[in-house]
Scaffold this active site. Structure first.
Site, PDB file in Angstrom:
ATOM      1  N   SER A 264      25.606  45.161  46.192  1.00  9.36           N
ATOM      2  CA  SER A 264      26.351  46.258  45.563  1.00  9.36           C
ATOM      3  C   SER A 264      25.537  47.030  44.516  1.00  9.36           C
ATOM      4  CB  SER A 264      27.645  45.721  44.949  1.00  9.36           C
ATOM      5  OG  SER A 264      28.469  45.235  45.971  1.00  9.36           O
ATOM      6  N   THR A 314      34.856  40.836  43.172  1.00  9.61           N
ATOM      7  CA  THR A 314      34.801  40.027  44.378  1.00  9.61           C
ATOM      8  C   THR A 314      35.255  38.606  44.049  1.00  9.61           C
ATOM      9  OG1 THR A 314      33.331  39.370  46.183  1.00  9.61           O
ATOM     10  CG2 THR A 314      32.300  39.624  44.055  1.00  9.61           C
ATOM     11  N   LYS A 318      39.666  38.518  42.609  1.00 11.30           N
ATOM     12  CA  LYS A 318      40.465  39.661  43.072  1.00 11.30           C
ATOM     13  C   LYS A 318      41.915  39.586  42.590  1.00 11.30           C
ATOM     14  CE  LYS A 318      37.528  40.766  46.993  1.00 11.30           C
ATOM     15  NZ  LYS A 318      37.396  41.024  48.418  1.00 11.30           N
ATOM     16  N   ASN A 343      40.119  44.886  44.520  1.00  9.97           N
ATOM     17  CA  ASN A 343      38.663  44.713  44.453  1.00  9.97           C
ATOM     18  C   ASN A 343      37.980  45.816  43.648  1.00  9.97           C
ATOM     19  OD1 ASN A 343      38.921  46.846  46.217  1.00  9.97           O
ATOM     20  ND2 ASN A 343      37.203  46.205  47.501  1.00  9.97           N
ATOM     21  N   ASP A 359      39.411  47.150  50.196  1.00 11.44           N
ATOM     22  CA  ASP A 359      39.144  46.335  51.392  1.00 11.44           C
ATOM     23  C   ASP A 359      40.120  46.705  52.503  1.00 11.44           C
ATOM     24  OD1 ASP A 359      37.081  44.821  50.322  1.00 11.44           O
ATOM     25  OD2 ASP A 359      38.409  43.242  49.586  1.00 11.44           O
TER      26      ASP A 359
HETATM   27  P1  NAP Z   1      38.693  33.471  50.761  1.00 11.84           P
HETATM   28  O1  NAP Z   1      39.840  34.091  50.058  1.00 11.84           O
HETATM   29  O2  NAP Z   1      37.961  32.357  50.134  1.00 11.84           O
HETATM   30  O3  NAP Z   1      39.210  32.987  52.215  1.00 11.84           O
HETATM   31  C1  NAP Z   1      38.380  32.224  53.025  1.00 11.84           C
HETATM   32  C2  NAP Z   1      39.000  32.109  54.400  1.00 11.84           C
HETATM   33  O4  NAP Z   1      38.079  31.404  55.244  1.00 11.84           O
HETATM   34  C3  NAP Z   1      40.301  31.325  54.423  1.00 11.84           C
HETATM   35  O5  NAP Z   1      41.145  31.869  55.400  1.00 11.84           O
HETATM   36  C4  NAP Z   1      39.824  29.928  54.816  1.00 11.84           C
HETATM   37  O6  NAP Z   1      40.794  29.149  55.440  1.00 11.84           O
HETATM   38  C5  NAP Z   1      38.759  30.279  55.799  1.00 11.84           C
HETATM   39  N1  NAP Z   1      37.823  29.164  55.997  1.00 11.84           N
HETATM   40  C6  NAP Z   1      36.983  28.636  55.098  1.00 11.84           C
HETATM   41  N2  NAP Z   1      36.273  27.636  55.662  1.00 11.84           N
HETATM   42  C7  NAP Z   1      36.693  27.535  56.936  1.00 11.84           C
HETATM   43  C8  NAP Z   1      36.344  26.695  58.026  1.00 11.84           C
HETATM   44  N3  NAP Z   1      35.398  25.761  57.891  1.00 11.84           N
HETATM   45  N4  NAP Z   1      36.985  26.866  59.202  1.00 11.84           N
HETATM   46  C9  NAP Z   1      37.932  27.817  59.331  1.00 11.84           C
HETATM   47  N5  NAP Z   1      38.299  28.647  58.328  1.00 11.84           N
HETATM   48  C10 NAP Z   1      37.689  28.514  57.155  1.00 11.84           C
HETATM   49  O7  NAP Z   1      37.598  34.583  51.104  1.00 11.84           O
HETATM   50  P2  NAP Z   1      37.817  36.147  51.351  1.00 11.84           P
HETATM   51  O8  NAP Z   1      37.577  36.875  50.087  1.00 11.84           O
HETATM   52  O9  NAP Z   1      39.082  36.344  52.070  1.00 11.84           O
HETATM   53  O10 NAP Z   1      36.570  36.467  52.294  1.00 11.84           O
HETATM   54  C11 NAP Z   1      36.543  36.011  53.630  1.00 11.84           C
HETATM   55  C12 NAP Z   1      35.370  36.622  54.358  1.00 11.84           C
HETATM   56  O11 NAP Z   1      35.502  38.035  54.388  1.00 11.84           O
HETATM   57  C13 NAP Z   1      34.037  36.339  53.679  1.00 11.84           C
HETATM   58  O12 NAP Z   1      33.081  36.060  54.670  1.00 11.84           O
HETATM   59  C14 NAP Z   1      33.686  37.650  52.992  1.00 11.84           C
HETATM   60  O13 NAP Z   1      32.290  37.850  52.899  1.00 11.84           O
HETATM   61  C15 NAP Z   1      34.301  38.645  53.957  1.00 11.84           C
HETATM   62  N6  NAP Z   1      34.603  39.921  53.320  1.00 11.84           N
HETATM   63  C16 NAP Z   1      33.926  41.013  53.755  1.00 11.84           C
HETATM   64  C17 NAP Z   1      34.173  42.240  53.215  1.00 11.84           C
HETATM   65  C18 NAP Z   1      33.413  43.416  53.722  1.00 11.84           C
HETATM   66  O14 NAP Z   1      33.474  44.479  53.091  1.00 11.84           O
HETATM   67  N7  NAP Z   1      32.729  43.303  54.842  1.00 11.84           N
HETATM   68  C19 NAP Z   1      35.132  42.404  52.197  1.00 11.84           C
HETATM   69  C20 NAP Z   1      35.822  41.263  51.770  1.00 11.84           C
HETATM   70  C21 NAP Z   1      35.556  40.033  52.337  1.00 11.84           C
HETATM   71  P3  NAP Z   1      41.644  28.048  54.613  1.00 11.84           P
HETATM   72  O15 NAP Z   1      42.777  28.796  54.000  1.00 11.84           O
HETATM   73  O16 NAP Z   1      42.058  27.089  55.627  1.00 11.84           O
HETATM   74  O17 NAP Z   1      40.722  27.461  53.579  1.00 11.84           O
END
Ligand code: NAP
Length: 542
Positions: A264, A314, A318, A343, A359
Site C-alpha cells: 500500500s 487492514t 477493520k 477498511n 473492499d
Molecule cells: P479473516 O477475517 O482472518 O478470515 C480468514 C478466513 O479464512 C476465515 O473465513 C477462515 O475460516 C478462513 N481460513 C483460515 N484458515 C483456513 C484453513 N486452513 N482452511 C479453510 N479456511 C481457513 O481474513 P480476511 O480479512 O477476511 O481476509 C481473507 C483473505 O482475503 C486474505 O487472504 C486477504 O489477503 C484477502 N483480502 C484481499 C483483499 C484484496 O483487496 N484483494 C482485501 C481484503 C482481504 P474460519 O472462520 O474457519 O477460521
C-alpha cells in the site's frame, strides 16, 4: 528557525583498510541525493592507523561530513580508551580538512570537565575563525526504550552553549512515541535531530522535514545501516518523496498488525505523486488489541499539526475502525454499517471522521464486468462466497445488496451462518437480500454458481495453507467467474485450478487495486490515476 532538513547517510567502517571502499560508498550516497555523510568510526578509532584513516575520510569525503565515534554505552561499538577517542576527534577537528560536525554524547561530555575542554578545543578553535570548522552535535541515545528524563535531557542540551545541534534518539515503544518527537522538533530552541529507532520509528524519520528537524538519517542503499529502522536513501527520497514534504503535507498510512511488506505505501505514494496530491503515506503498525488501536489512532488525529487525514485499515483492525468512528460521532458508509467492519478512515479538515468499506464495492468492480453485468444490478446471478471473515462478509454483503443470490461457506460453519443471519432479508437495492449458509465441503459442486469468490486465506503465501485451494479438484468451473481475493502470490492454487478448468479468472490484485483506487478518491476527491494501481501492483507482484 525554518530551514531545509538535510539527509545524512550513516556509513560505518569495520577496518582501517576500508577507507577507499567507504569513500566510494559515500560517493554513491552523494549521487543518490544525500547532503551529508556520517562517518561512524566506532570500530576503527583505537585501531593502529585509525586517526590517519579518519583524517583521510575527512579530507576526501565527497560530501560534508559528521565524524562520530559512538561509545558502547550509547549503542555504539567503541569500547576503547576515552583519551584515545578524544585524541582522534581532536585530530580531525584541528586538521586541515575538518568535518562539518563532530557528534559527541551529552552524557560522556558531562561526565568530565576535562573531556569537555578537550572536545571544545576540537570543535571550536581558538584564534581566528576559519571556514569549515566543525561544530558540535550533542547527542543522547537510548536503544532500549523512551528515557524517563527525555525532556530534561533535550532542554539541558539546548541550554549547553557548546551545542550547535541537539540530537535525541530512542527506541520507539509504539507509534505514539513519534508524536513526542514531533513536539520536540516543533518546539525546539536550537537546531535539533529527534527520532525514534526501531519498527515504530519510521514516521519520525520520514516526517523530520515536516517539523523542521535539522536532519534525518538514511542507510546506504543495500547496506544494513547503523541504527534500527533507518530507511534506505532511495526509499526515503524517491518512495516517500522526502524533499517534497512540508508542514502542510497531509499524512496517511496503512494500519495493521503485522504489516509485513505491505504494497500500500508504494501504491499510494506513487498515486499522490502522479496526481500532485500533497500527501505522504506510511506503514503504521498497531498491535492487535482495541486499546492500542483506539489510543494510537486517537492521538494521531488529535495532533492537529500532523495533518493526519486518513488510513487504509487492514487485519485485525477493520472492526475496530467501525467502532472507533462510531464512538467518535463520525459517519459510517452503508457497507460499513451492514458489515460492522471498514477498511478506510477519512479524517476531514474539520476533524470529522468517516469510515468506509471499499473492499465490498471492489468485489463488484471486479466481478460484475466479467459476468457481463453492471455493479448495481446482479439480479439473477448466483454467487458462492468462500470464507466468513472480514473479506467474506464484505463480499457477501456487496453481492447480495446488488441483487445476487448468495451462498456462503466457511470452514467454521457457525461463522457462515452468522453472516447469513445478519444479511438475509435486509433491504438491498432490488428488494430483500438473499444470503444462505452452505456446507464447506464440496460447496461448489452443485454447478449452479456463475460467480465464486474466495475470501479465505487458503493459497496465501505465508498463510497457514499456501499450497491449498478452497475448492475440490473436480469442482465444475467451466464458464464460472472466479475471483480469488488472495493476491500474493498472483498464481494461487485456486487461480491455476480455475484456469485449467475453464473458468474466467479475476486475480486478487484486481480487487486490491480497485479498493485502493476507491480509497484514493475518498482522500483526495480526485479520480484515481487511470490504471496506475493495477499496473504498479502487477510489477510488484511479478
Ligand atoms: P479473516 O477475517 O482472518 O478470515 C480468514 C478466513 O479464512 C476465515 O473465513 C477462515 O475460516 C478462513 N481460513 C483460515 N484458515 C483456513 C484453513 N486452513 N482452511 C479453510 N479456511 C481457513 O481474513 P480476511 O480479512 O477476511 O481476509 C481473507 C483473505 O482475503 C486474505 O487472504 C486477504 O489477503 C484477502 N483480502 C484481499 C483483499 C484484496 O483487496 N484483494 C482485501 C481484503 C482481504 P474460519 O472462520 O474457519 O477460521
Amino acid at each position: 528557525m525554518s530551514r531545509v532538513t538535510l539527509v545524512a547517510v550513516s556509513l560505518a567502517l569495520g577496518r582501517t583498510q576500508d577507507v577507499t571502499d567507504a569513500l566510494a560508498r559515500a560517493a554513491r550516497a552523494r549521487d543518490g541525493g544525500a547532503d551529508l555523510v556520517e562517518w561512524r568510526l566506532d570500530a576503527i578509532a583505537d585501531e593502529p592507523g585509525g586517526t590517519e584513516a579518519a583524517l583521510r575520510l575527512c579530507r576526501e569525503s565527497p560530501l560534508p561530513c559528521i565524524v562520530t565515534v559512538r561509545s558502547h554505552d550509547e549503542g555504539g561499538l567503541y569500547e576503547g580508551d576515552e583519551a584515545q577517542r578524544l585524541a582522534l576527534l581532536d585530530a580531525v577537528g584541528r586538521g586541515d580538512h575538518p568535518p562539518a560536525y563532530i557528534d559527541f554524547e551529552f552524557a560522556s561530555m558531562r561526565a568530565s570537565a576535562n573531556r569537555r575542554l578537550k572536545l571544545m578545543l576540537a570543535v571550536d578553535h581558538p584564534g581566528p575563525i576559519r571556514t569549515g570548522e566543525p561544530r558540535l552535535i550533542l547527542s543522547s541515545h537510548d536503544f532500549a526504550t523512551r528515557p524517563p528524563n527525555l525532556l530534561q535531557t533535550i532542554v539541558a542540551m539546548w541550554a549547553d552553549e557548546a551545542c550547535t545541534v541537539a540530537k535525541i534518539a530512542w527506541r520507539g515503544r509504539s507509534l505514539r512515541d513519534n508524536l513526542e518527537v514531533f513536539d520536540i522538533l516543533a518546539d525546539r530552541l536550537k537546531p535539533t535531530i529527534a527520532l525514534c529507532m526501531g519498527e515504530f520509528g519510521l514516521p519520525s524519520r520520514v516526517l523530520a522535514g515536516k517539523f523542521g528537524g535539522f536532519l534525518t538519517f538514511a542507510r546506504g542503499d543495500d547496506e544494513p545501516g547503523t541504527a534500527p529502522g533507518q530507511p534506505g536513501l532511495a526509499e526515503l527520497l524517491q518512495h516517500y518523496r522526502f524533499r517534497s514534504i512540508t508542514e502542510c503535507t497531509s499524512v496517511y498510512g496503512v494500519v495493521g498488525w503485522p504489516l509485513g511488506h505491505s504494497h500500500s505505501p508504494r501504491l499510494h505514494n506513487a498515486a499522490f505523486e502522479s496526481s500532485g496530491h500533497d500527501g505522504v503515506y506510511l506503514p503504521l503498525p498497531i498491535p492487535p488489541e482495541w486499546e492500542h488501536f483506539k489510543a494510537t489512532v486517537g492521538s494521531f488525529i488529535a495532533q492537529r499539526r500532523l495533518n493526519f487525514r486518513g488510513a487504509s485499515v487492514t487485519a485485525p483492525h477493520k472492526e475496530h475502525l467501525a467502532r472507533f468512528v462510531s464512538e467518535h460521532g463520525g459517519t459510517l458508509d452503508e457497507m460499513t454499517t451492514i458489515c460492522g467492519a471498514a477498511n478506510t478512515l477519512v479524517v476531514e479538515e474539520s476533524g470529522a471522521l468517516r469510515a468506509h468499506n471499499t473492499d465490498a464495492p471492489a468485489v463488484l468492480d471486479c466481478l460484475a464486468p466479467m459476468l457481463g453485468r453492471t455493479s448495481d444490478d446482479l439480479r439473477g446471478v448466483r454467487a458462492l462466497v468462500l470464507g466468513a471473515g472480514g473479506a467474506g462478509r464484505s463480499a457477501a454483503a456487496a453481492l447480495a445488496q446488488a441483487g445476487a443470490a448468495v451462498c456462503i461457506a466457511n470452514r467454521t460453519r457457525s461463522r457462515a451462518e452468522a453472516v447469513a443471519a445478519a444479511l438475509n432479508g435486509r433491504p438491498g437495492t432490488h428488494g430483500e437480500m438473499r444470503v444462505s449458509a452452505v456446507e464447506w465441503t464440496n460447496a461448489a459442486n452443485c454447478a449452479c454458481f456463475q460467480g465464486i469468490v474466495n475470501c479465505t486465506v487458503l493459497g496465501m503465501a505465508g498463510g497457514p495453507a499456501p499450497d491449498e485451494s478452497p475448492l475440490e479438484d473436480d469442482a465444475p468451473l467451466d464458464g464460472v467467474v472466479v475471483l480469488d481475493s488472495v493476491y500474493a502470490p498472483r498464481l494461487t492454487p485456486l487461480v491455476k485450478q480455475s484456469l485449467l478448468r475453464g473458468a474466467k479468472v479475476v486475480e486478487g490484485l484486481a480487487m486490491f487495486a480497485a479498493q485502493a483506487e476507491r480509497q484514493f478518491a475518498l482522500w483526495t476527491g480526485q479520480a484515481p490515476p487511470r490504471g496506475q494501481f493495477a499496473e504498479q501492483l502487477a510489477g510488484l507482484c511479478r
